[in-house]
Write an enzyme that holds these catalytic residues in place. Structure first.
Site, PDB file in Angstrom:
ATOM      1  NE  ARG A 147      -4.403  -1.338  10.028  1.00  0.00           N
ATOM      2  CZ  ARG A 147      -3.335  -0.668   9.627  1.00  0.00           C
ATOM      3  NH1 ARG A 147      -3.443   0.389   8.867  1.00  0.00           N
ATOM      4  NH2 ARG A 147      -2.126  -1.071   9.974  1.00  0.00           N
ATOM      5  NE  ARG A 155       7.513  -3.402   6.352  1.00  0.00           N
ATOM      6  CZ  ARG A 155       6.232  -3.137   6.186  1.00  0.00           C
ATOM      7  NH1 ARG A 155       5.746  -2.965   4.974  1.00  0.00           N
ATOM      8  NH2 ARG A 155       5.441  -3.055   7.223  1.00  0.00           N
ATOM      9  NE  ARG A 171       1.939  -4.849  11.522  1.00  0.00           N
ATOM     10  CZ  ARG A 171       3.012  -4.571  10.757  1.00  0.00           C
ATOM     11  NH1 ARG A 171       4.199  -5.076  11.055  1.00  0.00           N
ATOM     12  NH2 ARG A 171       2.894  -3.785   9.716  1.00  0.00           N
ATOM     13  CE  LYS A 200      -2.173  -0.963   3.896  1.00  0.00           C
ATOM     14  NZ  LYS A 200      -1.546  -2.267   4.282  1.00  0.00           N
ATOM     15  NE  ARG A 237       6.241  -0.452  10.339  1.00  0.00           N
ATOM     16  CZ  ARG A 237       5.103  -0.462   9.675  1.00  0.00           C
ATOM     17  NH1 ARG A 237       5.021   0.053   8.464  1.00  0.00           N
ATOM     18  NH2 ARG A 237       4.026  -1.008  10.209  1.00  0.00           N
TER      19      ARG A 237
HETATM   20  P1  AMP Z   1       0.854   0.610   9.150  1.00  0.00           P
HETATM   21  O1  AMP Z   1       2.028   1.514   8.931  1.00  0.00           O
HETATM   22  O2  AMP Z   1      -0.345   0.979   8.327  1.00  0.00           O
HETATM   23  O3  AMP Z   1       1.234  -0.851   9.026  1.00  0.00           O
HETATM   24  O4  AMP Z   1       0.393   0.830  10.674  1.00  0.00           O
HETATM   25  C1  AMP Z   1       1.269   0.544  11.747  1.00  0.00           C
HETATM   26  C2  AMP Z   1       0.482   0.420  13.032  1.00  0.00           C
HETATM   27  O5  AMP Z   1      -0.153   1.669  13.324  1.00  0.00           O
HETATM   28  C3  AMP Z   1      -0.657  -0.600  13.020  1.00  0.00           C
HETATM   29  O6  AMP Z   1      -0.219  -1.919  13.291  1.00  0.00           O
HETATM   30  C4  AMP Z   1      -1.532  -0.046  14.153  1.00  0.00           C
HETATM   31  O7  AMP Z   1      -0.971  -0.303  15.417  1.00  0.00           O
HETATM   32  C5  AMP Z   1      -1.428   1.453  13.909  1.00  0.00           C
HETATM   33  N1  AMP Z   1      -2.463   1.941  12.962  1.00  0.00           N
HETATM   34  C6  AMP Z   1      -2.269   2.479  11.721  1.00  0.00           C
HETATM   35  N2  AMP Z   1      -3.430   2.839  11.167  1.00  0.00           N
HETATM   36  C7  AMP Z   1      -4.399   2.523  12.050  1.00  0.00           C
HETATM   37  C8  AMP Z   1      -5.812   2.635  12.071  1.00  0.00           C
HETATM   38  N3  AMP Z   1      -6.474   3.145  11.009  1.00  0.00           N
HETATM   39  N4  AMP Z   1      -6.486   2.204  13.159  1.00  0.00           N
HETATM   40  C9  AMP Z   1      -5.820   1.686  14.223  1.00  0.00           C
HETATM   41  N5  AMP Z   1      -4.502   1.546  14.282  1.00  0.00           N
HETATM   42  C10 AMP Z   1      -3.776   1.957  13.214  1.00  0.00           C
END
Ligand code: AMP
Length: 214
Positions: free
Chosen positions: A86, A125, A170, A13, A159
């Site tokens: 989400r 990554r 996740r 994404k 990360r």
């Molecule tokens: P991402 O970079 O999109 O993989 O997001 C990393 C982490 O941020 C996720 O595993 C969640 O802990 C948190 N996160 C990101 N977007 C959301 C969302 N829309 N709702 C809840 N938690 C989020």
């Protein structure tokens, strides 16, 4: 044009959103990046969410809806949402924005990929600590070992939520929570699916075709 990019962690994404941002001037809003920025700044929100993010769980909806509501706007060329919604509550919150701010989603792109591949992608990554350029141990190493291709920095970060155990959690949350929004958008005829197992250029071109911008 306002679009949502949906897909499991590692589906691509962020990579695709950056390309669409560069090519079409869409505003890229990544909720993960917004949260990591808050953590790096040491803000109140950052302190409240740091442990949750590191554990791979979802940050509470009220925090997310507020954070996104503050940043979302009708950008001149449109917005790409990456990482939001989400779950169904967050999808409903976007519907509210339609009424309040006249902000409507035009398309939802689902990037599909199998789990084995997702785990391989995430496990390798890392990014440049200076300019944030993304790399991968196997698929996209730096040209010169240990030096960023873009800015020459020699410091890199991984990360904290990209460990194999956290990634499994996740993916489970993606299956149980995030996938529930698919029928919601399918019913509105907004959902388009692309093959996230294809190479990066091919995925971009599938998205462009789905959005009818080529
Ligand atoms: P991402 O970079 O999109 O993989 O997001 C990393 C982490 O941020 C996720 O595993 C969640 O802990 C948190 N996160 C990101 N977007 C959301 C969302 N829309 N709702 C809840 N938690 C989020």
């Amino acid at each position: 044009m306002n679009i949502i990019l949906l897909g499991a962690p590692g589906a691509g994404k962020g990579t695709q959103a950056k390309r669409l941002e560069e090519r079409y001037g869409l505003l890229h809003l990544s909720t993960g990046d917004i949260l990591r920025y808050e953590v790096a700044q040491g803000s109140e929100t950052g302190k409240a969410v740091q442990k949750i993010i590191e554990s791979g769980c979802l940050v509470p909806d009220d925090i997310m809806i507020k954070l996104l509501g503050e940043r979302i706007k009708n950008a001149p060329n449109g917005v790409i949402l990456d990482g939001f919604p989400r779950n169904l509550a967050q999808a409903q919150a976007l519907e509210e924005l339609k009424k309040k701010q006249d902000f409507a989603i035009d398309w939802v792109i689902l990037i599909q990929a199998n789990e084995e591949e997702l785990i391989r992608r995430i496990a390798g990554r890392y990014s440049c600590a200076q300019c944030n350029a993304g790399y991968h141990d196997e698929f996209k190493p730096t040209r010169e070992k240990g030096r960023c291709d873009i800015c020459g920095s020699t410091t890199f970060v991984r990360r904290k939520d990209d460990t194999p155990e956290t990634v499994k959690g996740r993916l489970e949350i993606y299956r149980s929570e995030t996938q529930t929004v698919l029928p919601f958008y399918e019913k509105q005829n907004l959902l388009k699916k692309v093959d996230g197992m294809a190479d990066i250029d091919e995925v971009t071109s599938q998205i462009e075709k789905a959005l009818k911008i080529v």
